[in-house]
Design a protein around this motif. Sequence first.
Motif, PDB file in Angstrom:
ATOM      1  N   LEU A  16       0.812  -1.214   0.000  1.00 55.82           N
ATOM      2  CA  LEU A  16       0.000   0.000   0.000  1.00 55.82           C
ATOM      3  C   LEU A  16       0.848   1.269   0.000  1.00 55.82           C
ATOM      4  O   LEU A  16       0.447   2.286  -0.561  1.00 55.82           O
ATOM      5  N   THR A  17       2.016   1.226   0.648  1.00 59.97           N
ATOM      6  CA  THR A  17       2.805   2.442   0.860  1.00 59.97           C
ATOM      7  C   THR A  17       4.162   2.436   0.169  1.00 59.97           C
ATOM      8  O   THR A  17       4.762   3.500   0.016  1.00 59.97           O
ATOM      9  N   GLY A  18       4.664   1.262  -0.205  1.00 60.36           N
ATOM     10  CA  GLY A  18       6.007   1.189  -0.762  1.00 60.36           C
ATOM     11  C   GLY A  18       7.103   1.174   0.273  1.00 60.36           C
ATOM     12  O   GLY A  18       8.290   1.131  -0.067  1.00 60.36           O
ATOM     13  N   VAL A  19       6.744   1.198   1.565  1.00 60.03           N
ATOM     14  CA  VAL A  19       7.723   1.184   2.655  1.00 60.03           C
ATOM     15  C   VAL A  19       7.935  -0.259   3.108  1.00 60.03           C
ATOM     16  O   VAL A  19       6.981  -0.962   3.435  1.00 60.03           O
ATOM     17  N   THR A  20       9.202  -0.708   3.116  1.00 56.56           N
ATOM     18  CA  THR A  20       9.527  -2.067   3.537  1.00 56.56           C
ATOM     19  C   THR A  20       9.472  -2.173   5.054  1.00 56.56           C
ATOM     20  O   THR A  20      10.161  -1.431   5.761  1.00 56.56           O
ATOM     21  N   LEU A  21       8.647  -3.075   5.570  1.00 57.22           N
ATOM     22  CA  LEU A  21       8.489  -3.286   7.000  1.00 57.22           C
ATOM     23  C   LEU A  21       8.663  -4.772   7.318  1.00 57.22           C
ATOM     24  O   LEU A  21       8.475  -5.625   6.442  1.00 57.22           O
ATOM     25  N   PRO A  22       9.016  -5.114   8.561  1.00 58.90           N
ATOM     26  CA  PRO A  22       9.245  -6.525   8.906  1.00 58.90           C
ATOM     27  C   PRO A  22       7.938  -7.292   9.063  1.00 58.90           C
ATOM     28  O   PRO A  22       6.852  -6.721   9.201  1.00 58.90           O
ATOM     29  N   ASN A  23       8.061  -8.621   9.058  1.00 57.64           N
ATOM     30  CA  ASN A  23       6.914  -9.474   9.369  1.00 57.64           C
ATOM     31  C   ASN A  23       6.546  -9.306  10.834  1.00 57.64           C
ATOM     32  O   ASN A  23       7.427  -9.223  11.700  1.00 57.64           O
ATOM     33  N   THR A  24       5.258  -9.252  11.111  1.00 56.83           N
ATOM     34  CA  THR A  24       4.777  -9.089  12.483  1.00 56.83           C
ATOM     35  C   THR A  24       3.474  -9.857  12.666  1.00 56.83           C
ATOM     36  O   THR A  24       2.825 -10.250  11.687  1.00 56.83           O
ATOM     37  N   PRO A  25       3.039 -10.034  13.916  1.00 57.63           N
ATOM     38  CA  PRO A  25       1.678 -10.518  14.160  1.00 57.63           C
ATOM     39  C   PRO A  25       0.669  -9.398  13.896  1.00 57.63           C
ATOM     40  O   PRO A  25       1.013  -8.307  13.429  1.00 57.63           O
ATOM     41  N   ARG A  26      -0.581  -9.670  14.230  1.00 53.57           N
ATOM     42  CA  ARG A  26      -1.644  -8.694  14.085  1.00 53.57           C
ATOM     43  C   ARG A  26      -1.290  -7.406  14.837  1.00 53.57           C
ATOM     44  O   ARG A  26      -0.715  -7.441  15.929  1.00 53.57           O
ATOM     45  N   TYR A  27      -1.652  -6.241  14.272  1.00 52.68           N
ATOM     46  CA  TYR A  27      -1.232  -4.964  14.849  1.00 52.68           C
ATOM     47  C   TYR A  27      -2.364  -3.941  14.789  1.00 52.68           C
ATOM     48  O   TYR A  27      -3.290  -4.043  13.972  1.00 52.68           O
ATOM     49  N   ARG A  28      -2.247  -2.929  15.657  1.00 48.23           N
ATOM     50  CA  ARG A  28      -3.109  -1.752  15.607  1.00 48.23           C
ATOM     51  C   ARG A  28      -2.338  -0.590  16.208  1.00 48.23           C
ATOM     52  O   ARG A  28      -1.953  -0.624  17.386  1.00 48.23           O
ATOM     53  N   LEU A  29      -2.091   0.461  15.417  1.00 48.15           N
ATOM     54  CA  LEU A  29      -1.296   1.611  15.834  1.00 48.15           C
ATOM     55  C   LEU A  29      -2.040   2.886  15.470  1.00 48.15           C
ATOM     56  O   LEU A  29      -2.738   2.947  14.452  1.00 48.15           O
ATOM     57  N   ALA A  30      -1.868   3.918  16.281  1.00 45.97           N
ATOM     58  CA  ALA A  30      -2.503   5.213  16.007  1.00 45.97           C
ATOM     59  C   ALA A  30      -1.555   6.320  16.417  1.00 45.97           C
ATOM     60  O   ALA A  30      -0.880   6.234  17.452  1.00 45.97           O
ATOM     61  N   GLY A  31      -1.493   7.379  15.589  1.00 49.86           N
ATOM     62  CA  GLY A  31      -0.614   8.490  15.904  1.00 49.86           C
ATOM     63  C   GLY A  31      -0.890   9.668  14.979  1.00 49.86           C
ATOM     64  O   GLY A  31      -1.890   9.696  14.247  1.00 49.86           O
ATOM     65  N   ALA A  32       0.025  10.637  15.003  1.00 49.01           N
ATOM     66  CA  ALA A  32      -0.120  11.869  14.230  1.00 49.01           C
ATOM     67  C   ALA A  32       0.676  11.765  12.938  1.00 49.01           C
ATOM     68  O   ALA A  32       1.905  11.659  12.964  1.00 49.01           O
ATOM     69  N   LEU A  33      -0.041  11.806  11.815  1.00 41.19           N
ATOM     70  CA  LEU A  33       0.590  11.773  10.503  1.00 41.19           C
ATOM     71  C   LEU A  33       0.635  13.189   9.943  1.00 41.19           C
ATOM     72  O   LEU A  33      -0.350  13.918   9.989  1.00 41.19           O
ATOM     73  N   SER A  34       1.791  13.570   9.410  1.00 41.00           N
ATOM     74  CA  SER A  34       1.898  14.887   8.792  1.00 41.00           C
ATOM     75  C   SER A  34       2.766  14.789   7.543  1.00 41.00           C
ATOM     76  O   SER A  34       3.630  13.912   7.435  1.00 41.00           O
ATOM     77  N   ARG A  35       2.510  15.676   6.630  1.00 39.73           N
ATOM     78  CA  ARG A  35       3.320  15.758   5.412  1.00 39.73           C
ATOM     79  C   ARG A  35       3.779  17.190   5.215  1.00 39.73           C
ATOM     80  O   ARG A  35       2.990  18.134   5.331  1.00 39.73           O
ATOM     81  N   ASP A  36       5.066  17.338   4.926  1.00 43.24           N
ATOM     82  CA  ASP A  36       5.643  18.632   4.584  1.00 43.24           C
ATOM     83  C   ASP A  36       6.452  18.419   3.312  1.00 43.24           C
ATOM     84  O   ASP A  36       7.626  18.066   3.354  1.00 43.24           O
ATOM     85  N   GLU A  37       5.772  18.615   2.177  1.00 46.79           N
ATOM     86  CA  GLU A  37       6.343  18.310   0.867  1.00 46.79           C
ATOM     87  C   GLU A  37       6.744  16.835   0.806  1.00 46.79           C
ATOM     88  O   GLU A  37       5.920  15.973   0.978  1.00 46.79           O
TER      89      GLU A  37
END
Length: 682
Positions: free
Chosen positions: A303-324
Amino acid sequence: MARSLKWNDMWSGVRDKALVPAGARARDWRDWIRQNDPVYAAARRPGAAEKWAASVTLLLIAAVVVFLMLFDWNWLRGPIGRWASAKYDREIALRGDLDVRLFSWTPSVVVNDLKFGGPDWAREADTANVQRIEASVRLRKLFAGQIEMPLLSVTRPDVVLIAAEDGRKSWALEPDKPDTGEGMKLPVIQQLIITDGRIRFDEQRRGLTLDATVTARETANDGDAGFVLDGTGALNDSPLTLRIEGGPFINIRRNRPYNFEAVLSGAGSRLTADGAITRPFDLGRFNATLTLEGQNLADLYLLTGVTLPNTPRYRLAGALSRDERIWTFKDFDGRVGASDLSGDVRVDAAERLRVDADLTSRRLDLDDLLAVLGGRPQTNAAATDTETTVAAPGRLLPDATLQVDRLRTMDGTLKYRAAAVKANDFDVRAVNLGADLKDGVLALNPVSFAFNRGELNGTARINATRDTPYSNVDFRLSGYPLESLIPAGDGPAPLTGRALGRARLEGPGASIHDFAAGSKGSISVVVPQGEMRAAFAELLGINASAGLLKLLSGDQSKADIRCAVADFTVSGGTATARTFVVDTDVVLAQGKGSIDLGAETLNLRIDGESKKPRLLRVWAPITVGGPLTAPRIGVDVGEVVGQGGLAGLLGAVVAPVTALFAFVDPGLAEDADCGRLIASAR
């Protein structure tokens, strides 16, 4: 010269009359202009030349105005299309009427039936076909160097966006220009109307397709005003949905945030964002609260193109921001499997992606971390416990394949710390990991596990630039308690002491199992002191009258381990014993044999020499064989070994043990127990 003197006289007069009222100074200025300015004089009393010039100018202006009023703008459709086609190397055509209204404070243009073709490599699908476009600009803002559009109305736009496997994009008008990762910047649009819009997206590298409808309405009887993008598609043959909603554009201002909501589901993941574009029409800047949840963080690559490790089921929440081109996911918190996880992630979406992450866990479930190695985790519904199957049935080493193509697409760093670890069989109490990925080479440093007593520290380097990765590992074990390996039953632990060791290996392999099966190097373990149940110590020499009787009677007495050494050289995935010695108060045992790391099987033989005379004794070798997951221990009673003598056996052991001191632990040579072993051999 005369004119210069006149100007000097004028300014002198102004300075002399500085205190004269403004009205009087203005009249003096007017009178001077009338008397001295030639342009004013020509306008008051124009000659023949001035009259002709004024007449011609007025006639030209009138002719231009009449021409523009009567001009058929459709005559320009062909020239505009040919110019644009040549400039952007694709077919661009204005196939319907072109209507331009210039004489207004808000000039406007209407384009009907616009075709915007694809590049040479994607001719089969036009990038855009639009039935009608109506746009206007505010003239006053345009004179001030700003673009403000009172209206932008688009009817039946059909847009097809194709991203090829090699990274080419059909919508890129300047494909040779580097992608800076910056967001699109639009002019201020006070009223946006999109009717029956459609966007189709085909990202061939990740197997992502999306077919979405787009509408933007300022008012609606059903209250469904505003911007809506609603699409469905597939991601690697699994369903994908996307919905983005925003408020109406009417009366929007550049200095007011524009609120939006977005939900993206696919590849076993769900992303929900609730935020605002900081400055409307500048899509390169926004803030949102982001919630991520799914079965495996590694799936987010699709979905994002970012390589991440294998993990179990997850749920995360935080502040997303974009500056260019800079994306940040800050102060996020949540759970991955049965472990908590928090931290910050920074993504630089330049031409080559870079990700930097700083993560912490207050309490880690070790099974969640084992999933990173390719294990198959199962977390209970309450997210309080995870069980991970690391390898295939009957195997010990993980066999999950490293996806080297993903490691080549980005650079970055990782810091991870677990302050505490849930109770586990290995007695791990804290974890500290670091990683640096650069140009397809992953360096792990440190890899640190703190036990109740002792530590495991090391480094690893994985070269993923090859089709089959090539890895180097170097791990040191210091002070690990043996009782953690063989826990006590009802009585005291059968084996106690601290283990020191080092494993230095290198070789090819796309998984840990494949790496071990083709590795070369060395593995060494030293136990400088400890205790063993006397029954086991006696059985190393197969003393039936002592060891076996003690074992059967449940004797819990101890025998001191003066020194134990296991030193293997590894070649082609086979570890062959160079030195294998256990020296106790009652027996000196020496072993030989090998361990097949590919087949994960043991083939070891231990011969013992009693240090005390025994009435009944059978000196036969002990054998250790079978799989690593379930070794079989037996006695080779078919062979009775002749007496070898302690002096010769001990003398053959001392030199290899001494050579291991610097390799395993620089301080080991000062240990009293191994020191006594060496002293007794002299």
